[in-house]
Design an enzyme around this catalytic site. Structure first.
Site, PDB file in Angstrom:
ATOM      1  N   ASN A 265      91.346 -15.484   3.869  1.00 51.43           N
ATOM      2  CA  ASN A 265      90.559 -16.252   4.066  1.00 51.43           C
ATOM      3  C   ASN A 265      90.397 -17.342   4.507  1.00 51.43           C
ATOM      4  O   ASN A 265      89.905 -18.736   6.030  1.00 51.43           O
ATOM      5  CB  ASN A 265      89.317 -16.204   3.475  1.00 51.43           C
ATOM      6  CG  ASN A 265      88.556 -15.234   3.104  1.00 51.43           C
ATOM      7  OD1 ASN A 265      88.050 -14.340   4.023  1.00 51.43           O
ATOM      8  ND2 ASN A 265      87.913 -14.877   1.995  1.00 51.43           N
TER       9      ASN A 265
ATOM     10  N   CYS B  50      45.599 -11.388  18.570  1.00 51.10           N
ATOM     11  CA  CYS B  50      47.096 -10.217  17.836  1.00 51.10           C
ATOM     12  C   CYS B  50      46.438  -9.448  16.938  1.00 51.10           C
ATOM     13  O   CYS B  50      46.265  -8.136  17.262  1.00 51.10           O
ATOM     14  CB  CYS B  50      48.175 -11.862  17.544  1.00 51.10           C
ATOM     15  SG  CYS B  50      49.993 -10.639  17.595  1.00 51.10           S
TER      16      CYS B  50
ATOM     17  N   GLU C 208      49.249 -16.280  22.834  1.00 54.81           N
ATOM     18  CA  GLU C 208      48.512 -17.244  21.605  1.00 54.81           C
ATOM     19  C   GLU C 208      48.878 -18.001  21.203  1.00 54.81           C
ATOM     20  O   GLU C 208      50.407 -17.946  21.090  1.00 54.81           O
ATOM     21  CB  GLU C 208      48.462 -15.437  20.117  1.00 54.81           C
ATOM     22  CG  GLU C 208      49.050 -16.614  18.321  1.00 54.81           C
ATOM     23  CD  GLU C 208      48.682 -15.228  17.925  1.00 54.81           C
ATOM     24  OE1 GLU C 208      48.977 -15.497  16.538  1.00 54.81           O
ATOM     25  OE2 GLU C 208      49.708 -14.026  18.105  1.00 54.81           O
TER      26      GLU C 208
ATOM     27  N   LYS D 133      40.852 -16.949  14.726  1.00 54.98           N
ATOM     28  CA  LYS D 133      41.483 -15.220  14.504  1.00 54.98           C
ATOM     29  C   LYS D 133      41.290 -15.174  13.352  1.00 54.98           C
ATOM     30  O   LYS D 133      41.546 -15.417  12.372  1.00 54.98           O
ATOM     31  CB  LYS D 133      43.389 -15.955  14.727  1.00 54.98           C
ATOM     32  CG  LYS D 133      44.006 -13.987  13.857  1.00 54.98           C
ATOM     33  CD  LYS D 133      45.268 -14.334  14.818  1.00 54.98           C
ATOM     34  CE  LYS D 133      46.465 -13.455  14.376  1.00 54.98           C
ATOM     35  NZ  LYS D 133      48.125 -13.811  14.641  1.00 54.98           N
TER      36      LYS D 133
ATOM     37  N   GLY E  93      89.866 -11.129  20.600  1.00 54.84           N
ATOM     38  CA  GLY E  93      90.437  -9.695  21.186  1.00 54.84           C
ATOM     39  C   GLY E  93      89.606  -8.237  21.081  1.00 54.84           C
ATOM     40  O   GLY E  93      89.878  -7.300  21.295  1.00 54.84           O
TER      41      GLY E  93
END
Length: 502
Positions: free
Chosen positions: A404, A146, A44, A110, A324
């Site tokens: 933060n 589709c 498509e 379509k 880590g």
């Protein structure tokens, strides 16, 4: 014609790259012709890439897309090509061009335009009306796009009532975990309900936040998968469909006899002159339908999505913070697999709260992967920010704001590397963290591509364990066994703020 040789060109289109997309289509037509195919089908909107979104609002974009189709005509001598493109009439249509023996013989538009989830087609396209049935001798081929096949009834049912033997369905159907189950079930149901064979071709590749898995296939009228393309790679799927078997399957299902008595008026029938028979050798036996497995396919989807995002947007290297922890370990491993170890830079950004284990674990991971590392302490940046804020923070207890600040210091340094060297910064947060808000704006959420944004924490562990079982075991066991921690205060654990991830 006792056999119809189908060629399904599962291709990786790039939105807006007409030259590259057209080159892929030309190569697909030539390859299909070399193998003696009668029909070759492309995904498509293959010419312009999917989803084109607001590029469709540029007249030159639509014009270039049509010219690309016209340039393909000389290549279609002796073969039929079904190619997705944008058709412009009184409006824009998501369409399929039917090219046959050097001529543009028809255009199908379509009808079912999805407008849910990741789809926004009603924003750009008008729904088409009417079906197209191509008759070549006694062969009848229907074309759909589709979503036309995803709903019961509709275009595919009307094509079958009009006598279609084969439905060619072109797609840009994005991947999600386990989608193959619903896709196979749906296609099998359509085939058996209507007594038709289905040639389903799908796009493959990453496009921004979407990944397309391919999984192109041929379904027999009894619902069996007769041939299937590999996932997440470009492929030309070739299959010889025995037309007598399609006919015989109908003899065992009387439902079709009743429906054929009233062929829909919406179906336009195009009678095409048969081309001379192809001089071709037999194809090797088709591979049996593949065994699907969710975790390997999910890993492949993430790898492809990252690779295409990097390359299609003109990057060569990526950078990420190595903590880590399991999330950055998975992202680093995926990046190394996707674009090569020489193109991945891992940055260690320890603070006063970072454990020695986190640094050692990150270095062991980087060593196993063979990626470059850099290390910068964030303490100087963190201390400067605390000193600047001290007069306003005076009299308050340390808390989330101070935590933060550390994450944001890391984000500032990582983005500086990205800006200076043109590296794409990968965000390492997972879906569980983002969904619960356990993340820092302008900190660990900073970056250009959030690879794990739809991967839960438990899936992160599953993917890591699966990857370690394949080769090299790149992720150290300690990373998979230690308790998750943001390490923004002494002895912090994720479970201090969240329920267990299970």
């Amino acid at each position: 014609m006792s056999k119809l040789r189908l060629a399904l060109a599962q291709m990786n289109a790039t939105v807006g790259d007409f030259a590259a997309n057209a080159a892929r289509i030309r190569a697909g037509i030539e390859d299909a012709r070399k193998h003696g195919a009668d029909i070759v089908a492309f995904p498509e909107l293959a010419v312009c890439g999917y989803p084109p979104e607001d590029l469709l609002l540029k007249p030159a974009f639509v014009d270039d897309n049509r010219k690309a189709i016209e340039d393909l005509l000389p290549l279609t001598k002796g073969i039929m090509a079904v190619v997705g493109f944008v058709d412009r009439r009184i409006d824009l249509y998501n369409a399929a061009a039917i090219l046959y023996d050097g001529e543009w013989v028809g255009t199908y538009r379509k009808q079912r335009l999805p407008n849910y989830g990741v789809f926004d087609e009603l924003r750009y396209f008008k729904a088409g009306r009417g079906e197209m049935l191509l008759t070549i001798g006694e062969l009848r081929v229907g074309v759909s796009i589709c979503e036309d096949i995803w709903v019961p009834g509709g275009p595919v049912a009307r094509l079958a009532r009009a006598g279609a033997d084969v439905i060619v369905n072109i797609n840009a159907s994005p991947y999600h975990r386990g989608k193959w189950r619903s896709r196979h079930s749906m296609l099998s149901t359509r085939a058996t309900d209507h007594g038709v064979a289905i040639a389903y071709v799908n796009q493959v590749g990453g496009q921004d936040e979407l990944v397309f898995d391919g999984d192109s296939m041929v379904i027999g009228p009894d619902g069996r998968v007769l041939a299937e393309s590999p996932l997440f790679v470009e492929d030309l799927l070739l299959y010889d469909l025995e037309l007598e078997e399609v006919f015989r399957a109908r003899l065992h299902d009387p439902r079709r006899r009743h429906s054929l008595s009233s062929a829909p008026k919406s179906v336009q029938c195009l009678e095409l002159t048969p081309t001379p028979p192809h001089d071709r050798t037999d194809l090797p036996p088709s591979k049996p339908p593949r065994d699907h497995a969710d975790i390997p396919e999910l890993y492949a989807a993430l790898e492809l999505g990252l690779r295409d995002y990097v390359h299609k947007n003109g990057f060569s290297k990526v950078v990420l913070g190595l903590s880590g922890g399991v999330d950055s370990a998975l992202v680093a491993t995926l990046a190394a697999d996707a674009i090569g170890t020489d193109n991945v830079v891992g940055v260690l950004l320890p603070s006063r709260y970072s454990s020695a284990g986190s640094i050692n674990d990150s270095m062991e991971l980087a060593g196993r992967l063979g990626i470059r590392t850099e290390q910068m302490s964030i303490d100087a940046v963190f201390n400067t920010a605390l000193e600047t804020l001290a007069p306003i923070f005076e009299g308050t207890d340390p808390g989330i704001a101070e935590e933060n600040l550390q994450a944001r210091a890391r984000g500032v340094l990582l983005m500086a590397l990205s800006n200076k060297f043109g590296w794409l910064l990968l965000t390492t947060g997972n879906k569980s963290e983002l969904a619960t808000g356990y993340a820092t704006l302008y900190g660990d959420m900073a970056g250009g591509f959030a690879l794990l944004k739809d991967v839960s924490k438990l899936l992160v562990y599953e993917l890591c364990r699966w990857r370690n079982e394949q080769a090299d075991s790149p992720i150290p066991d300690i990373i998979l066994t230690k308790p998750p921690s943001a390490e923004l205060r002494p002895d912090q654990r994720d479970t201090d703020s969240l329920p267990p991830y299970e």
